[in-house]
Design an enzyme around this catalytic site. Structure first.
Site, PDB file in Angstrom:
ATOM      1  N   SER A 136       1.740  26.058  -0.976  1.00 26.50           N
ATOM      2  CA  SER A 136       0.779  26.159  -2.080  1.00 26.50           C
ATOM      3  C   SER A 136      -0.194  27.286  -1.774  1.00 26.50           C
ATOM      4  CB  SER A 136      -0.010  24.844  -2.188  1.00 26.50           C
ATOM      5  OG  SER A 136      -1.141  25.015  -3.030  1.00 26.50           O
ATOM      6  N   TYR A 149      -4.605  17.858   1.697  1.00 28.97           N
ATOM      7  CA  TYR A 149      -3.570  18.588   0.950  1.00 28.97           C
ATOM      8  C   TYR A 149      -3.474  20.026   1.470  1.00 28.97           C
ATOM      9  CZ  TYR A 149      -1.072  20.790  -2.891  1.00 28.97           C
ATOM     10  OH  TYR A 149      -0.148  21.500  -3.626  1.00 28.97           O
TER      11      TYR A 149
HETATM   12  N1  LIG Z   1       1.149  22.038  -9.938  1.00 32.16           N
HETATM   13  C1  LIG Z   1       0.425  22.804  -9.137  1.00 32.16           C
HETATM   14  O1  LIG Z   1      -0.624  23.310  -9.533  1.00 32.16           O
HETATM   15  C2  LIG Z   1       0.898  23.079  -7.732  1.00 32.16           C
HETATM   16  C3  LIG Z   1       0.319  24.143  -7.039  1.00 32.16           C
HETATM   17  C4  LIG Z   1       0.760  24.428  -5.753  1.00 32.16           C
HETATM   18  C5  LIG Z   1       1.751  23.667  -5.164  1.00 32.16           C
HETATM   19  N2  LIG Z   1       2.289  22.627  -5.866  1.00 32.16           N
HETATM   20  C6  LIG Z   1       3.309  21.830  -5.190  1.00 32.16           C
HETATM   21  O2  LIG Z   1       4.467  21.781  -5.992  1.00 32.16           O
HETATM   22  C7  LIG Z   1       5.107  20.522  -5.817  1.00 32.16           C
HETATM   23  C8  LIG Z   1       5.325  19.865  -7.169  1.00 32.16           C
HETATM   24  O3  LIG Z   1       4.070  19.619  -7.754  1.00 32.16           O
HETATM   25  P1  LIG Z   1       3.898  19.243  -9.298  1.00 32.16           P
HETATM   26  O4  LIG Z   1       2.590  19.786  -9.703  1.00 32.16           O
HETATM   27  O5  LIG Z   1       5.102  19.595 -10.030  1.00 32.16           O
HETATM   28  O6  LIG Z   1       3.678  17.664  -9.175  1.00 32.16           O
HETATM   29  P2  LIG Z   1       4.434  16.398  -9.812  1.00 32.16           P
HETATM   30  O7  LIG Z   1       4.763  16.615 -11.242  1.00 32.16           O
HETATM   31  O8  LIG Z   1       3.576  15.240  -9.456  1.00 32.16           O
HETATM   32  O9  LIG Z   1       5.779  16.342  -9.003  1.00 32.16           O
HETATM   33  C9  LIG Z   1       5.839  15.835  -7.719  1.00 32.16           C
HETATM   34  C10 LIG Z   1       7.268  15.445  -7.440  1.00 32.16           C
HETATM   35  O10 LIG Z   1       7.306  14.943  -6.100  1.00 32.16           O
HETATM   36  C11 LIG Z   1       7.978  13.705  -6.107  1.00 32.16           C
HETATM   37  N3  LIG Z   1       7.500  12.875  -5.013  1.00 32.16           N
HETATM   38  C12 LIG Z   1       6.221  12.512  -4.725  1.00 32.16           C
HETATM   39  N4  LIG Z   1       6.204  11.689  -3.652  1.00 32.16           N
HETATM   40  C13 LIG Z   1       7.504  11.551  -3.277  1.00 32.16           C
HETATM   41  C14 LIG Z   1       8.138  10.819  -2.243  1.00 32.16           C
HETATM   42  N5  LIG Z   1       7.451  10.059  -1.377  1.00 32.16           N
HETATM   43  N6  LIG Z   1       9.476  10.903  -2.122  1.00 32.16           N
HETATM   44  C15 LIG Z   1      10.199  11.662  -2.998  1.00 32.16           C
HETATM   45  N7  LIG Z   1       9.657  12.359  -4.001  1.00 32.16           N
HETATM   46  C16 LIG Z   1       8.315  12.300  -4.129  1.00 32.16           C
HETATM   47  C17 LIG Z   1       7.710  13.095  -7.480  1.00 32.16           C
HETATM   48  O11 LIG Z   1       8.761  12.217  -7.816  1.00 32.16           O
HETATM   49  P3  LIG Z   1       8.662  10.611  -7.815  1.00 32.16           P
HETATM   50  O12 LIG Z   1       7.278  10.241  -8.220  1.00 32.16           O
HETATM   51  O13 LIG Z   1       9.730  10.221  -8.790  1.00 32.16           O
HETATM   52  O14 LIG Z   1       8.978  10.223  -6.411  1.00 32.16           O
HETATM   53  C18 LIG Z   1       7.767  14.339  -8.366  1.00 32.16           C
HETATM   54  O15 LIG Z   1       9.091  14.617  -8.746  1.00 32.16           O
HETATM   55  C19 LIG Z   1       4.234  19.705  -4.855  1.00 32.16           C
HETATM   56  O16 LIG Z   1       4.712  19.862  -3.547  1.00 32.16           O
HETATM   57  C20 LIG Z   1       2.878  20.387  -5.002  1.00 32.16           C
HETATM   58  O17 LIG Z   1       2.102  20.231  -3.852  1.00 32.16           O
HETATM   59  C21 LIG Z   1       1.890  22.315  -7.118  1.00 32.16           C
END
Ligand SMILES: NC(=O)c1ccc[n+]([C@@H]2O[C@H](COP(=O)([O-])OP(=O)(O)OC[C@H]3O[C@@H](n4cnc5c(N)ncnc54)[C@H](OP(=O)(O)O)[C@@H]3O)[C@@H](O)[C@H]2O)c1
Length: 254
Positions: A136, A149
């Site tokens: 990130s 985080y």
């Molecule tokens: N959106 C942003 O602004 C942003 C910025 C920088 C980095 N990121 C990174 O990008 C990634 C995705 O983020 P997002 O914003 O798309 O969030 P999101 O919509 O909440 O997606 C998170 C995903 O992770 C899965 N997950 C969470 N805990 C898990 C576990 N214990 N085992 C297996 N799967 C798990 C969830 O699936 P289930 O709930 O079905 O398990 C979901 O598919 C994350 O690593 C986040 O840190 C996001």
């Protein structure tokens, strides 16, 4: 890397960035397996043509079961993306934050390591493949309301660098995806007007992934400010700016 002929497992693809990138890989012609804990969403995604595999990255047994299932059904698996992550606000003056810290480390950092450990022997045996850890922009420029985080994402970056060095010469490449703020829900877009539009972010990522040779880091334009803040001398000023969010996000701090 090519994106049209891959067999990709995206861990954490039931929503958000992972789901969007799953759809992009599939639209490009790749075979995509989607993973996550929410089996109702996995069922819906199966109806969309994906193979859905339940996985909880905090549980080594679950990771091993997912690995065995996938390598049985898709022995040509060549790409792993470790998207699973949680983003939790923490007030460090409240000792209760510790359970959030544990969950964040177990999911974002140890979860990434569990998944990579599970699939690396397969990729090494085939002599080619790509591991895409997801860090990130916050790993490079902390956002004070989410301290653990930030620590986990800085950890994913450091781990990816070491993994790449250890796998050098094996044919297995490590390509770290470094997203900036991306609006994955309408609420997210409302709370953070600077967050990138998900579709635009995904298009930029898919373009960068196709660069040859595969970049060590996927850096969309919107993350360059975070990635290079220290080098550019803007780090202190930007951390101070981002600290203002504490008043809004953690208003009850004593
Ligand atoms: N959106 C942003 O602004 C942003 C910025 C920088 C980095 N990121 C990174 O990008 C990634 C995705 O983020 P997002 O914003 O798309 O969030 P999101 O919509 O909440 O997606 C998170 C995903 O992770 C899965 N997950 C969470 N805990 C898990 C576990 N214990 N085992 C297996 N799967 C798990 C969830 O699936 P289930 O709930 O079905 O398990 C979901 O598919 C994350 O690593 C986040 O840190 C996001």
């Amino acid at each position: 890397m090519d994106i049209d002929n891959r067999t990709v497992f995206i861990v954490g693809a039931t929503s958000g960035i992972g789901l969007e990138l799953a759809r992009r890989f599939a639209a490009a012609g790749s075979t995509v397996i989607v993973g996550g804990r929410r089996t109702d969403l996995l069922d819906e995604l199966s109806a969309e043509g994906f193979t859905g595999v339940p996985i909880d990255v905090t549980d080594a047994g679950s990771v091993a079961r997912a690995r065995d299932t996938i390598l049985h059904s898709h022995p040509d698996l060549d790409t792993i993306m470790t998207m699973a992550g949680v983003m939790i606000l923490e007030d460090l003056r409240d000792p209760a934050h510790f359970s959030a810290a544990e969950q964040t480390i177990d999911t974002n950092l140890l979860g990434t390591i569990r998944v990579i450990d599970a699939f690396t022997p397969h990729l090494l045996a085939r002599g080619s493949g790509t591991i895409i850890p997801v860090s990130s922009g916050i790993g490079f420029l902390p956002f004070p309301p989410m301290p653990t985080y930030a620590a986990t994402k800085a950890g994913v970056h450091a781990y990816s660098e070491a993994l790449r060095a250890q796998l050098d010469g094996t044919g297995v490449e490590v390509c770290e995806l470094v997203p900036p703020a991306v609006a994955t829900t309408p609420e997210h877009a409302q709370h953070n007007s600077r967050a990138l539009v998900l579709a635009d972010f995904a298009s930029e990522v898919m373009d960068l992934l196709q660069t040859n040779p595969t970049p060590h880091e996927i850096l969309v334009k919107g993350v360059l400010m975070n990635r290079w803040a220290e080098r550019d001398g803007t780090y202190d000023e930007l951390v101070a700016q981002r600290s203002q969010a504490l008043a809004v996000l953690l208003p009850n701090r004593q």
